[in-house]
Design a protein around this motif. Structure first.
Motif, PDB file in Angstrom:
ATOM      1  N   HIS A 231      14.738  34.319 -40.444  1.00  0.00           N
ATOM      2  CA  HIS A 231      13.522  33.666 -39.821  1.00  0.00           C
ATOM      3  C   HIS A 231      12.352  33.420 -40.634  1.00  0.00           C
ATOM      4  O   HIS A 231      11.793  32.226 -40.976  1.00  0.00           O
ATOM      5  CB  HIS A 231      13.254  34.105 -38.552  1.00  0.00           C
ATOM      6  CG  HIS A 231      14.335  33.811 -37.521  1.00  0.00           C
ATOM      7  ND1 HIS A 231      13.972  33.627 -36.101  1.00  0.00           N
ATOM      8  CD2 HIS A 231      15.548  33.388 -37.569  1.00  0.00           C
ATOM      9  CE1 HIS A 231      15.110  33.528 -35.383  1.00  0.00           C
ATOM     10  NE2 HIS A 231      16.254  33.336 -36.273  1.00  0.00           N
ATOM     11  N   PRO A 232      11.513  34.760 -41.041  1.00  0.00           N
ATOM     12  CA  PRO A 232      10.421  34.402 -41.795  1.00  0.00           C
ATOM     13  C   PRO A 232      10.699  33.982 -43.261  1.00  0.00           C
ATOM     14  O   PRO A 232       9.765  33.329 -43.931  1.00  0.00           O
ATOM     15  CB  PRO A 232       9.799  35.792 -41.864  1.00  0.00           C
ATOM     16  CG  PRO A 232      10.782  36.833 -41.686  1.00  0.00           C
ATOM     17  CD  PRO A 232      11.831  35.964 -40.909  1.00  0.00           C
ATOM     18  N   GLN A 233      11.883  34.433 -43.720  1.00  0.00           N
ATOM     19  CA  GLN A 233      12.258  34.061 -45.278  1.00  0.00           C
ATOM     20  C   GLN A 233      12.606  32.533 -45.514  1.00  0.00           C
ATOM     21  O   GLN A 233      12.427  32.047 -46.515  1.00  0.00           O
ATOM     22  CB  GLN A 233      12.858  35.039 -45.894  1.00  0.00           C
ATOM     23  CG  GLN A 233      12.637  36.501 -45.658  1.00  0.00           C
ATOM     24  CD  GLN A 233      13.495  37.153 -44.393  1.00  0.00           C
ATOM     25  OE1 GLN A 233      13.504  36.428 -43.599  1.00  0.00           O
ATOM     26  NE2 GLN A 233      13.790  38.225 -44.886  1.00  0.00           N
ATOM     27  N   MET A 234      13.423  32.114 -44.692  1.00  0.00           N
ATOM     28  CA  MET A 234      13.995  31.101 -44.696  1.00  0.00           C
ATOM     29  C   MET A 234      14.093  29.781 -43.702  1.00  0.00           C
ATOM     30  O   MET A 234      13.795  28.558 -43.972  1.00  0.00           O
ATOM     31  CB  MET A 234      15.801  31.359 -44.790  1.00  0.00           C
ATOM     32  CG  MET A 234      16.391  30.073 -45.101  1.00  0.00           C
ATOM     33  SD  MET A 234      16.321  29.456 -46.864  1.00  0.00           S
ATOM     34  CE  MET A 234      17.277  30.834 -47.686  1.00  0.00           C
ATOM     35  N   VAL A 235      14.032  30.297 -42.526  1.00  0.00           N
ATOM     36  CA  VAL A 235      14.122  29.156 -41.207  1.00  0.00           C
ATOM     37  C   VAL A 235      12.701  28.700 -41.346  1.00  0.00           C
ATOM     38  O   VAL A 235      12.557  27.261 -41.035  1.00  0.00           O
ATOM     39  CB  VAL A 235      14.394  29.983 -40.076  1.00  0.00           C
ATOM     40  CG1 VAL A 235      14.189  28.724 -38.844  1.00  0.00           C
ATOM     41  CG2 VAL A 235      15.745  30.278 -39.909  1.00  0.00           C
ATOM     42  N   ARG A 236      11.604  29.354 -41.040  1.00  0.00           N
ATOM     43  CA  ARG A 236      10.166  28.802 -40.914  1.00  0.00           C
ATOM     44  C   ARG A 236       9.847  27.954 -42.116  1.00  0.00           C
ATOM     45  O   ARG A 236       9.435  26.750 -41.966  1.00  0.00           O
ATOM     46  CB  ARG A 236       9.190  30.001 -40.799  1.00  0.00           C
ATOM     47  CG  ARG A 236       7.908  29.285 -40.395  1.00  0.00           C
ATOM     48  CD  ARG A 236       6.853  30.305 -40.575  1.00  0.00           C
ATOM     49  NE  ARG A 236       5.392  29.999 -40.755  1.00  0.00           N
ATOM     50  CZ  ARG A 236       4.630  29.325 -40.022  1.00  0.00           C
ATOM     51  NH1 ARG A 236       5.025  29.297 -38.793  1.00  0.00           N
ATOM     52  NH2 ARG A 236       3.561  28.846 -40.279  1.00  0.00           N
ATOM     53  N   PRO A 237      10.017  28.569 -43.430  1.00  0.00           N
ATOM     54  CA  PRO A 237       9.488  27.858 -44.687  1.00  0.00           C
ATOM     55  C   PRO A 237      10.418  26.871 -45.136  1.00  0.00           C
ATOM     56  O   PRO A 237       9.777  25.893 -45.899  1.00  0.00           O
ATOM     57  CB  PRO A 237       9.169  28.926 -45.755  1.00  0.00           C
ATOM     58  CG  PRO A 237      10.310  30.067 -45.156  1.00  0.00           C
ATOM     59  CD  PRO A 237      10.381  30.121 -44.060  1.00  0.00           C
ATOM     60  N   LEU A 238      11.567  26.816 -44.981  1.00  0.00           N
ATOM     61  CA  LEU A 238      12.654  25.937 -45.523  1.00  0.00           C
ATOM     62  C   LEU A 238      13.645  25.091 -44.680  1.00  0.00           C
ATOM     63  O   LEU A 238      13.413  23.660 -44.763  1.00  0.00           O
ATOM     64  CB  LEU A 238      13.382  26.676 -46.692  1.00  0.00           C
ATOM     65  CG  LEU A 238      12.574  27.296 -47.852  1.00  0.00           C
ATOM     66  CD1 LEU A 238      13.546  27.995 -48.778  1.00  0.00           C
ATOM     67  CD2 LEU A 238      12.131  26.074 -48.722  1.00  0.00           C
ATOM     68  N   LEU A 239      14.178  25.934 -43.799  1.00  0.00           N
ATOM     69  CA  LEU A 239      15.363  25.386 -43.074  1.00  0.00           C
ATOM     70  C   LEU A 239      14.661  24.365 -42.103  1.00  0.00           C
ATOM     71  O   LEU A 239      15.094  23.268 -41.865  1.00  0.00           O
ATOM     72  CB  LEU A 239      16.137  26.445 -42.385  1.00  0.00           C
ATOM     73  CG  LEU A 239      17.236  25.858 -41.703  1.00  0.00           C
ATOM     74  CD1 LEU A 239      18.088  25.082 -42.217  1.00  0.00           C
ATOM     75  CD2 LEU A 239      18.116  26.789 -40.939  1.00  0.00           C
ATOM     76  N   ALA A 240      13.709  24.763 -41.232  1.00  0.00           N
ATOM     77  CA  ALA A 240      12.983  23.938 -40.002  1.00  0.00           C
ATOM     78  C   ALA A 240      12.407  22.723 -40.576  1.00  0.00           C
ATOM     79  O   ALA A 240      12.425  21.591 -40.161  1.00  0.00           O
ATOM     80  CB  ALA A 240      12.283  24.996 -39.242  1.00  0.00           C
ATOM     81  N   PRO A 241      11.757  22.748 -41.715  1.00  0.00           N
ATOM     82  CA  PRO A 241      11.018  21.611 -42.300  1.00  0.00           C
ATOM     83  C   PRO A 241      11.956  20.644 -42.906  1.00  0.00           C
ATOM     84  O   PRO A 241      11.828  19.478 -42.611  1.00  0.00           O
ATOM     85  CB  PRO A 241      10.183  22.005 -43.567  1.00  0.00           C
ATOM     86  CG  PRO A 241      10.002  23.517 -43.211  1.00  0.00           C
ATOM     87  CD  PRO A 241      11.155  23.946 -42.383  1.00  0.00           C
ATOM     88  N   MET A 242      13.039  21.164 -43.369  1.00  0.00           N
ATOM     89  CA  MET A 242      14.330  20.112 -43.944  1.00  0.00           C
ATOM     90  C   MET A 242      14.753  19.501 -42.647  1.00  0.00           C
ATOM     91  O   MET A 242      15.243  18.343 -42.854  1.00  0.00           O
ATOM     92  CB  MET A 242      15.228  21.008 -44.728  1.00  0.00           C
ATOM     93  CG  MET A 242      14.774  21.500 -45.957  1.00  0.00           C
ATOM     94  SD  MET A 242      15.899  22.615 -46.720  1.00  0.00           S
ATOM     95  CE  MET A 242      17.012  21.728 -47.384  1.00  0.00           C
ATOM     96  N   ALA A 243      14.998  20.216 -41.686  1.00  0.00           N
ATOM     97  CA  ALA A 243      15.839  19.802 -40.404  1.00  0.00           C
ATOM     98  C   ALA A 243      14.935  18.767 -39.733  1.00  0.00           C
ATOM     99  O   ALA A 243      15.322  17.776 -39.358  1.00  0.00           O
ATOM    100  CB  ALA A 243      16.209  20.902 -39.575  1.00  0.00           C
ATOM    101  N   GLU A 244      13.587  19.030 -39.616  1.00  0.00           N
ATOM    102  CA  GLU A 244      12.508  17.823 -38.883  1.00  0.00           C
ATOM    103  C   GLU A 244      12.642  16.678 -39.915  1.00  0.00           C
ATOM    104  O   GLU A 244      12.668  15.828 -39.429  1.00  0.00           O
ATOM    105  CB  GLU A 244      11.261  18.589 -39.085  1.00  0.00           C
ATOM    106  CG  GLU A 244      10.930  19.720 -37.928  1.00  0.00           C
ATOM    107  CD  GLU A 244       9.570  20.242 -38.217  1.00  0.00           C
ATOM    108  OE1 GLU A 244       8.720  19.366 -37.957  1.00  0.00           O
ATOM    109  OE2 GLU A 244       9.500  21.580 -38.046  1.00  0.00           O
ATOM    110  N   ALA A 245      12.572  16.910 -41.270  1.00  0.00           N
ATOM    111  CA  ALA A 245      12.650  15.769 -42.010  1.00  0.00           C
ATOM    112  C   ALA A 245      13.915  14.973 -41.884  1.00  0.00           C
ATOM    113  O   ALA A 245      14.076  13.872 -41.934  1.00  0.00           O
ATOM    114  CB  ALA A 245      12.450  16.283 -43.641  1.00  0.00           C
ATOM    115  N   ALA A 246      14.991  15.570 -41.766  1.00  0.00           N
ATOM    116  CA  ALA A 246      16.323  15.026 -41.487  1.00  0.00           C
ATOM    117  C   ALA A 246      16.189  14.263 -40.186  1.00  0.00           C
ATOM    118  O   ALA A 246      16.780  13.030 -39.994  1.00  0.00           O
ATOM    119  CB  ALA A 246      17.485  16.034 -41.713  1.00  0.00           C
ATOM    120  N   ALA A 247      15.593  14.689 -38.963  1.00  0.00           N
ATOM    121  CA  ALA A 247      15.483  14.076 -37.870  1.00  0.00           C
ATOM    122  C   ALA A 247      14.858  12.997 -37.901  1.00  0.00           C
ATOM    123  O   ALA A 247      14.788  11.901 -37.435  1.00  0.00           O
ATOM    124  CB  ALA A 247      14.941  15.042 -36.962  1.00  0.00           C
TER     125      ALA A 247
END
Length: 221
Positions: A115-131
């Motif tokens: 979560h701190p290394q990948m989800v918050r800084p990378l995966l979640a913003p990428m998923a939001e951008a896809a949405a």
């Protein structure tokens, strides 16, 4: 009966959406009191346990680095890269991450995500951008944004939890092997890992279906 009070504290704490650290501390305090420890003894046990497991706080050292990367535009860059992809879908993006996360965890590379290394800084913003790319004519509501973030975190959890059980040297596999050995049932770690494969495959299929169903639901409006 009294020994179940710490369990009840944990259940109530999370049901009432209290802070996890506060819930764990109160549960530990209740466990110490019901076991007959005094305040001094409780603090001694708590301090000794913390001192023995202080290596678990090594991950905290990564927080300042991640914060600096976020402050210098890491989240915006991740969102901009995904937003430029044509036909990108949130579910497909998370499904690809699930496959990567679960397969890498099965090889013992559990620190590649998190979560701190990948989800918050990378995966979640990428998923939001896809949405946002799925419906460029309108802004995501706060509820939709939180749903995408929660699904990103859940994808990381599912991939790690069901992937790491396939790694022979994982602590939980060795714990299960030792547990069965103490009770006269001799099992090799390889056998335990192999029996975890059906569960891992089902977890991937079920969560993957949820992600693809989400894409279909959004296409239908």
């Amino acid at each position: 009966m009294w020994a179940l009070i710490p369990v009840l504290v944990v259940v109530l704490g999370f049901a009432l959406r209290q802070h996890p650290a506060r819930v764990v501390l109160v549960a530990a305090l209740s466990a110490g009191l019901v076991s007959g420890l005094g305040w001094i003894e409780f603090l001694d046990v708590l301090g000794t346990s913390f001192n023995k497991a202080r290596y678990l706080l090594v991950i905290v050292l990564a927080f300042p680095v991640i914060a600096q990367m976020e402050a210098h535009g890491l989240r915006r860059l991740a969102a901009r890269v995904v937003g430029a992809w044509r036909g990108v879908r949130t579910g497909r993006l998370l499904l690809a991450y699930l496959a990567l996360r679960q397969s890498s965890a099965a090889l013992g590379l559990t620190s590649l995500g998190g979560h701190p290394q990948m989800v918050r800084p990378l995966l979640a913003p990428m998923a939001e951008a896809a949405a946002e790319a799925e419906a460029p004519e309108r802004q995501l509501s706060d509820e939709e944004r939180e749903d995408v973030r929660a699904m990103s975190a859940a994808t990381d959890n599912v991939g790690l939890f069901f992937g790491e059980d396939l790694f022979l040297a994982f602590g939980a596999v060795l714990l299960m092997q030792a547990y069965f050995s103490e009770r006269g049932l001799q099992l090799a770690p390889l056998e335990i890992a192999l029996w975890g494969i059906p569960t891992a495959v089902l977890a991937f299929l079920i969560h993957g279906a949820r992600l693809l169903w989400r894409d279909r639901r959004r296409r239908q409006g």
